[in-house]
Scaffold this motif. Structure first.
Motif, PDB file in Angstrom:
ATOM      1  N   GLU A 177       0.852  -1.188   0.000  1.00  0.00           N
ATOM      2  CA  GLU A 177       0.000   0.000   0.000  1.00  0.00           C
ATOM      3  C   GLU A 177       0.884   1.232   0.000  1.00  0.00           C
ATOM      4  O   GLU A 177       1.854   1.315   0.750  1.00  0.00           O
ATOM      5  CB  GLU A 177      -0.910   0.012   1.223  1.00  0.00           C
ATOM      6  CG  GLU A 177      -1.973  -1.053   1.203  1.00  0.00           C
ATOM      7  CD  GLU A 177      -2.871  -1.005   2.432  1.00  0.00           C
ATOM      8  OE1 GLU A 177      -2.607  -0.190   3.358  1.00  0.00           O
ATOM      9  OE2 GLU A 177      -3.833  -1.784   2.482  1.00  0.00           O
ATOM     10  N   THR A 178       0.544   2.186  -0.860  1.00  0.00           N
ATOM     11  CA  THR A 178       1.346   3.384  -1.046  1.00  0.00           C
ATOM     12  C   THR A 178       0.438   4.604  -0.980  1.00  0.00           C
ATOM     13  O   THR A 178      -0.666   4.591  -1.515  1.00  0.00           O
ATOM     14  CB  THR A 178       2.056   3.343  -2.415  1.00  0.00           C
ATOM     15  OG1 THR A 178       2.758   2.107  -2.515  1.00  0.00           O
ATOM     16  CG2 THR A 178       3.013   4.479  -2.583  1.00  0.00           C
ATOM     17  N   LYS A 179       0.936   5.628  -0.300  1.00  0.00           N
ATOM     18  CA  LYS A 179       0.150   6.861  -0.163  1.00  0.00           C
ATOM     19  C   LYS A 179       1.023   8.039  -0.577  1.00  0.00           C
ATOM     20  O   LYS A 179       2.194   8.121  -0.203  1.00  0.00           O
ATOM     21  CB  LYS A 179      -0.307   6.999   1.287  1.00  0.00           C
ATOM     22  CG  LYS A 179      -1.221   8.170   1.541  1.00  0.00           C
ATOM     23  CD  LYS A 179      -1.908   8.108   2.895  1.00  0.00           C
ATOM     24  CE  LYS A 179      -0.964   8.151   4.048  1.00  0.00           C
ATOM     25  NZ  LYS A 179      -1.626   8.298   5.361  1.00  0.00           N
ATOM     26  N   HIS A 188       4.519   4.491   9.047  1.00  0.00           N
ATOM     27  CA  HIS A 188       3.578   4.922   8.011  1.00  0.00           C
ATOM     28  C   HIS A 188       3.788   6.356   7.557  1.00  0.00           C
ATOM     29  O   HIS A 188       2.989   6.894   6.790  1.00  0.00           O
ATOM     30  CB  HIS A 188       2.134   4.770   8.501  1.00  0.00           C
ATOM     31  CG  HIS A 188       1.694   3.345   8.603  1.00  0.00           C
ATOM     32  ND1 HIS A 188       0.539   2.970   9.245  1.00  0.00           N
ATOM     33  CD2 HIS A 188       2.249   2.198   8.152  1.00  0.00           C
ATOM     34  CE1 HIS A 188       0.404   1.669   9.177  1.00  0.00           C
ATOM     35  NE2 HIS A 188       1.431   1.176   8.522  1.00  0.00           N
TER      36      HIS A 188
END
Length: 152
Positions: free
Chosen positions: A6-8, A93
């Motif tokens: 997951e990448t933000k 995160h």
């Protein structure tokens, strides 16, 4: 088979520079870019924290992301990851930041979107220490220190 991470985007500038990706099928590292609006100058023998605009959710404690120097940047401009390698733990995160260090005497200008480091993913083995009075095995080297494995 690739694992999905997951990448933000934590900085919208990253969209204009492009989402990091492997450049070839044989690439081990993904290039990270300087997600900055204006150039940043790193003076000789100085260091700066440069944001990448990217946060990841590794989710697997058996995996770690490693931030490593780009060889061309180091060879040609004396710019490297400041602490040797950066560690992105599976439970971090926040934005990936790269401490860039200038080993040279001249200023170096980091430009927006410039490739500044590589991101690699590697397996992790966590251990527990067991205190013992003596080790259970004996080796030829034993407690020999630097240079003890051969004579120059």
């Amino acid at each position: 088979m690739k694992r999905l991470i997951e990448t933000k985007l934590v900085n919208p500038l990253l969209e204009q520079f492009g989402i990091p990706a492997y450049k070839t099928v044989g690439s081990a590292g993904i290039d990270l870019v300087a997600c900055i609006a204006e150039p940043v100058v790193i003076g000789g023998r100085q260091h700066k924290l440069i944001g990448t605009g990217l946060a990841i959710n590794i989710q697997d404690p058996g995996l770690v992301a490693i931030v490593a120097s780009r060889s061309g940047l180091c060879l040609n401009h004396h710019i490297r990851v400041g602490q040797g390698v950066g560690i992105i733990d599976s439970d971090y995160h926040g934005e990936i930041g790269v401490i860039l260090h200038n080993d040279g005497d001249n200023d170096y200008q980091v430009n927006p979107g410039e490739r500044i480091a590589q991101l690699l993913f590697m397996p992790v083995v966590q251990v527990a220490f067991k205190l013992v009075p003596e080790f259970s095995t004996v080796t030829e080297r034993g407690i020999g220190g630097f240079g003890s494995t051969g004579k120059a």
